[in-house]
Design a protein around this motif. Structure first.
Motif, PDB file in Angstrom:
ATOM      1  N   ALA A 147       0.586  -0.947  -0.323  1.00  0.00           N
ATOM      2  CA  ALA A 147      -0.072   0.175  -0.316  1.00  0.00           C
ATOM      3  C   ALA A 147       1.114   1.319   0.204  1.00  0.00           C
ATOM      4  O   ALA A 147       0.823   2.305  -0.748  1.00  0.00           O
ATOM      5  N   GLY A 148       2.174   1.003   0.503  1.00  0.00           N
ATOM      6  CA  GLY A 148       2.977   1.856   0.171  1.00  0.00           C
ATOM      7  C   GLY A 148       2.701   3.332   1.451  1.00  0.00           C
ATOM      8  O   GLY A 148       1.699   3.610   2.357  1.00  0.00           O
ATOM      9  N   LEU A 149       3.946   3.295   2.590  1.00  0.00           N
ATOM     10  CA  LEU A 149       3.979   4.339   4.223  1.00  0.00           C
ATOM     11  C   LEU A 149       3.590   5.715   3.486  1.00  0.00           C
ATOM     12  O   LEU A 149       4.049   5.845   1.884  1.00  0.00           O
ATOM     13  N   SER A 150       3.008   6.289   3.981  1.00  0.00           N
ATOM     14  CA  SER A 150       2.693   8.312   3.818  1.00  0.00           C
ATOM     15  C   SER A 150       4.193   8.668   3.984  1.00  0.00           C
ATOM     16  O   SER A 150       5.406   7.950   4.996  1.00  0.00           O
ATOM     17  N   PHE A 151       4.539  10.077   3.727  1.00  0.00           N
ATOM     18  CA  PHE A 151       5.295  10.365   3.547  1.00  0.00           C
ATOM     19  C   PHE A 151       5.348  11.265   5.689  1.00  0.00           C
ATOM     20  O   PHE A 151       6.404  10.866   6.437  1.00  0.00           O
ATOM     21  N   ILE A 152       4.399  11.468   6.533  1.00  0.00           N
ATOM     22  CA  ILE A 152       4.558  11.601   7.599  1.00  0.00           C
ATOM     23  C   ILE A 152       4.883  10.188   8.413  1.00  0.00           C
ATOM     24  O   ILE A 152       5.323  10.817   9.984  1.00  0.00           O
ATOM     25  N   GLN A 153       4.649   9.479   7.509  1.00  0.00           N
ATOM     26  CA  GLN A 153       4.805   7.852   8.920  1.00  0.00           C
ATOM     27  C   GLN A 153       6.286   7.916   8.548  1.00  0.00           C
ATOM     28  O   GLN A 153       6.904   7.191   9.439  1.00  0.00           O
ATOM     29  N   SER A 160       8.601   2.400   0.504  1.00  0.00           N
ATOM     30  CA  SER A 160       8.236   1.843   1.942  1.00  0.00           C
ATOM     31  C   SER A 160       8.603   0.056   2.778  1.00  0.00           C
ATOM     32  O   SER A 160       8.843   0.351   4.045  1.00  0.00           O
ATOM     33  N   ALA A 161       8.640  -0.708   1.876  1.00  0.00           N
ATOM     34  CA  ALA A 161       9.261  -1.608   2.463  1.00  0.00           C
ATOM     35  C   ALA A 161      10.839  -1.926   3.487  1.00  0.00           C
ATOM     36  O   ALA A 161      11.215  -2.263   4.217  1.00  0.00           O
ATOM     37  N   HIS A 162      11.337  -1.174   2.609  1.00  0.00           N
ATOM     38  CA  HIS A 162      12.802  -0.366   2.984  1.00  0.00           C
ATOM     39  C   HIS A 162      12.565   0.073   4.193  1.00  0.00           C
ATOM     40  O   HIS A 162      13.032  -0.478   5.876  1.00  0.00           O
ATOM     41  N   LEU A 163      12.407   0.886   4.273  1.00  0.00           N
ATOM     42  CA  LEU A 163      11.778   2.141   5.592  1.00  0.00           C
ATOM     43  C   LEU A 163      11.417   0.873   7.003  1.00  0.00           C
ATOM     44  O   LEU A 163      11.469   0.711   7.913  1.00  0.00           O
ATOM     45  N   ILE A 164      10.108  -0.252   6.228  1.00  0.00           N
ATOM     46  CA  ILE A 164       9.987  -0.569   7.305  1.00  0.00           C
ATOM     47  C   ILE A 164      10.828  -1.975   8.244  1.00  0.00           C
ATOM     48  O   ILE A 164      11.450  -2.139   9.543  1.00  0.00           O
ATOM     49  N   GLN A 165      12.191  -2.748   6.674  1.00  0.00           N
ATOM     50  CA  GLN A 165      12.710  -3.043   7.727  1.00  0.00           C
ATOM     51  C   GLN A 165      13.706  -2.456   8.635  1.00  0.00           C
ATOM     52  O   GLN A 165      13.705  -2.876   9.648  1.00  0.00           O
ATOM     53  N   ILE A 166      14.255  -0.786   7.753  1.00  0.00           N
ATOM     54  CA  ILE A 166      14.892  -0.460   9.308  1.00  0.00           C
ATOM     55  C   ILE A 166      14.029  -0.019  10.317  1.00  0.00           C
ATOM     56  O   ILE A 166      14.455  -0.213  11.398  1.00  0.00           O
ATOM     57  N   LEU A 167      12.921   0.211  10.171  1.00  0.00           N
ATOM     58  CA  LEU A 167      12.075   0.317  11.629  1.00  0.00           C
ATOM     59  C   LEU A 167      12.257  -0.273  12.303  1.00  0.00           C
ATOM     60  O   LEU A 167      11.808  -0.902  13.640  1.00  0.00           O
ATOM     61  N   ASP A 168      12.168  -1.958  12.326  1.00  0.00           N
ATOM     62  CA  ASP A 168      12.347  -3.492  12.810  1.00  0.00           C
ATOM     63  C   ASP A 168      13.672  -3.719  13.214  1.00  0.00           C
ATOM     64  O   ASP A 168      13.278  -3.812  14.162  1.00  0.00           O
ATOM     65  N   LEU A 169      14.561  -3.551  12.763  1.00  0.00           N
ATOM     66  CA  LEU A 169      15.615  -3.590  13.072  1.00  0.00           C
ATOM     67  C   LEU A 169      15.700  -2.131  14.354  1.00  0.00           C
ATOM     68  O   LEU A 169      16.838  -2.560  15.505  1.00  0.00           O
ATOM     69  N   TYR A 170      15.625  -1.721  14.461  1.00  0.00           N
ATOM     70  CA  TYR A 170      15.686  -0.630  15.551  1.00  0.00           C
ATOM     71  C   TYR A 170      14.510  -1.264  16.525  1.00  0.00           C
ATOM     72  O   TYR A 170      15.046  -0.955  17.816  1.00  0.00           O
ATOM     73  N   LYS A 171      13.720  -1.312  16.663  1.00  0.00           N
ATOM     74  CA  LYS A 171      13.336  -1.424  17.218  1.00  0.00           C
ATOM     75  C   LYS A 171      13.475  -3.123  17.669  1.00  0.00           C
ATOM     76  O   LYS A 171      13.666  -3.391  19.344  1.00  0.00           O
ATOM     77  N   PHE A 172      13.659  -3.966  16.746  1.00  0.00           N
ATOM     78  CA  PHE A 172      14.518  -4.596  17.719  1.00  0.00           C
ATOM     79  C   PHE A 172      16.241  -4.945  18.753  1.00  0.00           C
ATOM     80  O   PHE A 172      16.300  -5.162  19.383  1.00  0.00           O
ATOM     81  N   GLY A 173      17.094  -3.962  17.956  1.00  0.00           N
ATOM     82  CA  GLY A 173      17.965  -2.757  18.612  1.00  0.00           C
ATOM     83  C   GLY A 173      18.034  -2.557  20.040  1.00  0.00           C
ATOM     84  O   GLY A 173      18.372  -2.968  21.054  1.00  0.00           O
ATOM     85  N   TYR A 174      16.859  -1.993  20.105  1.00  0.00           N
ATOM     86  CA  TYR A 174      16.478  -0.884  21.054  1.00  0.00           C
ATOM     87  C   TYR A 174      15.878  -1.997  22.606  1.00  0.00           C
ATOM     88  O   TYR A 174      16.705  -1.951  23.580  1.00  0.00           O
TER      89      TYR A 174
END
Length: 138
Positions: A27-33, A73-87
């Motif tokens: 669906a794609g992320l919005s820029f605000i996301q 969008s997929a790339h940004l989600i992967q980065i977010l998921d990585l940071y969540k795990f790292g935290y």
């Protein structure tokens, strides 16, 4: 926290777990996301433009309702998921952010943040985080 960033109630997109990432990336992320992801990770607009397939000039033309392409969008989600795990592994956001910008021996003295430009790099960083989580020398 991180999952809430991915919810887009206006478009009827609710993320309950990682299986919903596929639907969301299509669906794609919005820029605000994207901006919320950057706030959560501490990555700047300049840094993210070097990691995803968007130039700073392209990003500057976006408004909050702009929908990003599925690959970005997929790339940004992967980065977010990585940071969540790292935290979770480091238990403190600032410690993890510092680790991300340090030269890591297990990554041939590369900075983890420099590897986030490909899914393979993200996986490599996640592997090292998994080792750290289980107390394996990395």
């Amino acid at each position: 926290m991180a999952v809430n960033i991915l919810n887009d109630k206006k478009r009827g997109i609710l993320v309950k777990n990682s299986r919903d990432y596929i639907k969301l990336s299509r669906a794609g992320l919005s820029f605000i996301q994207m901006k919320e992801i950057l706030k959560y990770t501490g990555i700047s607009l300049n840094e993210i433009s070097g990691l995803i397939s968007l130039s700073s000039r392209q990003i500057a033309r976006y408004n909050d309702q702009t929908i990003l392409k599925s690959n970005i969008s997929a790339h940004l989600i992967q980065i977010l998921d990585l940071y969540k795990f790292g935290y979770e592994v480091f238990e403190e956001k600032e410690k993890f952010k510092s680790w991300m910008t340090s030269e890591i021996r297990a990554l041939n003295y590369q900075k983890p943040i420099d590897l986030l430009d490909t899914p393979f790099g993200i996986d490599e960083v996640k592997t090292i985080l998994g080792r750290i989580e289980y107390g394996v020398y990395s």
